[in-house]
Design a protein around this motif. Structure first.
Motif, PDB file in Angstrom:
ATOM      1  N   LEU A 294     -59.317  60.166  14.161  1.00  0.00           N
ATOM      2  CA  LEU A 294     -57.877  60.061  13.953  1.00  0.00           C
ATOM      3  C   LEU A 294     -57.492  60.568  12.569  1.00  0.00           C
TER       4      LEU A 294
ATOM      5  N   GLN B  27     -52.242  67.614  10.763  1.00  0.00           N
ATOM      6  CA  GLN B  27     -50.790  67.624  10.894  1.00  0.00           C
ATOM      7  C   GLN B  27     -50.061  67.454   9.558  1.00  0.00           C
TER       8      GLN B  27
ATOM      9  N   THR C 278     -50.902  60.054  21.067  1.00  0.00           N
ATOM     10  CA  THR C 278     -50.941  58.618  20.833  1.00  0.00           C
ATOM     11  C   THR C 278     -52.394  58.148  20.755  1.00  0.00           C
ATOM     12  N   PRO C 279     -52.745  57.335  19.758  1.00  0.00           N
ATOM     13  CA  PRO C 279     -54.122  56.840  19.647  1.00  0.00           C
ATOM     14  C   PRO C 279     -54.562  56.125  20.923  1.00  0.00           C
TER      15      PRO C 279
ATOM     16  N   LYS D 248     -47.536  62.975  11.068  1.00  0.00           N
ATOM     17  CA  LYS D 248     -47.349  63.109  12.513  1.00  0.00           C
ATOM     18  C   LYS D 248     -48.706  63.112  13.195  1.00  0.00           C
ATOM     19  N   LEU D 249     -48.702  62.808  14.483  1.00  0.00           N
ATOM     20  CA  LEU D 249     -49.928  62.797  15.275  1.00  0.00           C
ATOM     21  C   LEU D 249     -49.818  63.782  16.426  1.00  0.00           C
ATOM     22  N   GLN D 250     -50.959  64.304  16.830  1.00  0.00           N
ATOM     23  CA  GLN D 250     -50.977  65.208  17.979  1.00  0.00           C
ATOM     24  C   GLN D 250     -50.803  64.439  19.281  1.00  0.00           C
TER      25      GLN D 250
ATOM     26  N   TYR E 228     -41.255  57.120  18.960  1.00  0.00           N
ATOM     27  CA  TYR E 228     -41.939  58.125  18.161  1.00  0.00           C
ATOM     28  C   TYR E 228     -41.191  59.456  18.175  1.00  0.00           C
TER      29      TYR E 228
ATOM     30  N   ILE F  15     -50.765  53.541  10.343  1.00  0.00           N
ATOM     31  CA  ILE F  15     -51.054  54.788   9.625  1.00  0.00           C
ATOM     32  C   ILE F  15     -49.988  54.929   8.550  1.00  0.00           C
TER      33      ILE F  15
ATOM     34  N   GLN G 254     -57.125  64.172  12.711  1.00  0.00           N
ATOM     35  CA  GLN G 254     -55.872  64.544  13.365  1.00  0.00           C
ATOM     36  C   GLN G 254     -54.694  64.464  12.386  1.00  0.00           C
ATOM     37  N   VAL G 255     -54.682  63.390  11.599  1.00  0.00           N
ATOM     38  CA  VAL G 255     -53.611  63.229  10.593  1.00  0.00           C
ATOM     39  C   VAL G 255     -53.678  64.350   9.571  1.00  0.00           C
TER      40      VAL G 255
ATOM     41  N   ILE H 139     -55.401  54.664   7.130  1.00  0.00           N
ATOM     42  CA  ILE H 139     -55.408  54.218   8.522  1.00  0.00           C
ATOM     43  C   ILE H 139     -56.082  52.849   8.537  1.00  0.00           C
TER      44      ILE H 139
END
Length: 285
Positions: A276, A283, A135-136, A131-133, A114, A204, A279-280, A261
């Motif tokens: 989630l 970002q 990891t899920p 991008k993600l803040q 990643y 995603i 979060q997406v 997602i």
């Protein structure tokens, strides 16, 4: 950073359907005329399947030269943004049970880590940020894929055009190469610990919306789909319990980028997926 290709060619397998009539409970010990015993039915099914596999093997051998040329055309090096289509212009092959009208492949950029993806591709002001803040929860990063993008509507129109071009070409193997500037991005995560020996997959995706699209065309909306809100953004939540599938999809109205997602055979709740999604969104502004 690795360069690879994804294979979209598939050869159809033979399908066998075997029907049986029922026997009334009162006559369960009898074997009426015309109804085979269970053991005989199983033998017939096995014999038929063996015959189908044998026929498939014969056809693969018969058309091997054509299939080898098709594979060679698809295996050659790809340029960035390239999508390649191969049509086998042979009536006998197309009419056979292994016949496939068009095979395709494309340039594919992959990142196995990643951090590498964010530094080398998603750094700076990306035209399609994903991008993600963090990891899920319960998942590990598997890979990031960036590939040329074409909508289903465009593919359908092109499909018929390529068949016509292939037939008119006079060539046994017709190859069409296209260059596409648009891309789709897919982040793939796999379940860290399998549940009941099943490893769930979380993906995603970010992809361009079509100029006339009012929603996310690539994600099916069912009668059970729900319109919900994540902040001020409307999203579509879909659950397909039998397929162990759930998704959240939305279009960013400013950038006209679609985000989807999807969780297959996983155990996240609707609330986790919506969290989630938020979060997406945070970002990808």
């Amino acid at each position: 950073m690795n360069y690879s290709k994804k294979r979209a060619a598939a050869i159809a397998a033979a399908v066998l359907l075997l029907g049986m009539g029922g026997v009334p409970a009162s006559n369960a010990s009898a074997e009426p005329s015309g109804l085979l015993p269970a053991a005989s039915v199983n033998n017939v099914a096995q014999t038929s399947m063996d015959d189908a596999l044998a026929q498939r093997k014969q056809l693969l051998t018969k058309f091997k030269p054509l299939l080898d040329q098709q594979r060679k055309a698809l295996d050659e090096e790809y340029k960035p943004g390239e999508i390649r289509y191969v049509y086998i212009n042979d009536k006998e092959f197309q009419a056979s049970s292994i016949g496939g009208t068009i095979s395709s492949d494309s340039y594919l950029l992959m990142f196995q880590k990643y951090d590498e993806y964010t530094k080398k591709y998603a750094a700076g002001k990306s035209p399609m940020p994903l991008k993600l803040q963090q990891t899920p929860e319960g998942y590990n990063f598997f890979t990031a894929k960036i590939a040329p993008f074409m909508s289903r509507t465009e593919q359908k129109a092109l499909y018929n055009q390529l068949i016509a071009e292939g037939k008119a070409s006079g060539k046994k193997i017709y190859v069409k190469k296209l260059q596409e500037k648009r891309v789709s991005i897919e982040l793939i995560y796999t379940m860290a610990v399998p549940v009941n020996e099943i490893t769930g997959v979380l993906t995603i995706t970010a992809e361009p919306a079509g100029p006339a699209d009012k929603g996310v065309a690539s994600e099916e909306v069912t009668a059970q789909s729900q319109k919900l809100k994540v902040g001020s953004q409307e999203v579509i939540y879909t659950l397909k319990e039998k397929q162990e599938y759930k998704s959240v999809a939305w279009m960013n109205p400013k950038t006209r980028i679609n985000y989807i997602i999807r969780e297959n055979r996983g155990h996240w709740t609707k609330e986790q997926l919506l969290e989630l999604a938020g979060q997406v969104m945070a970002q990808s502004k």
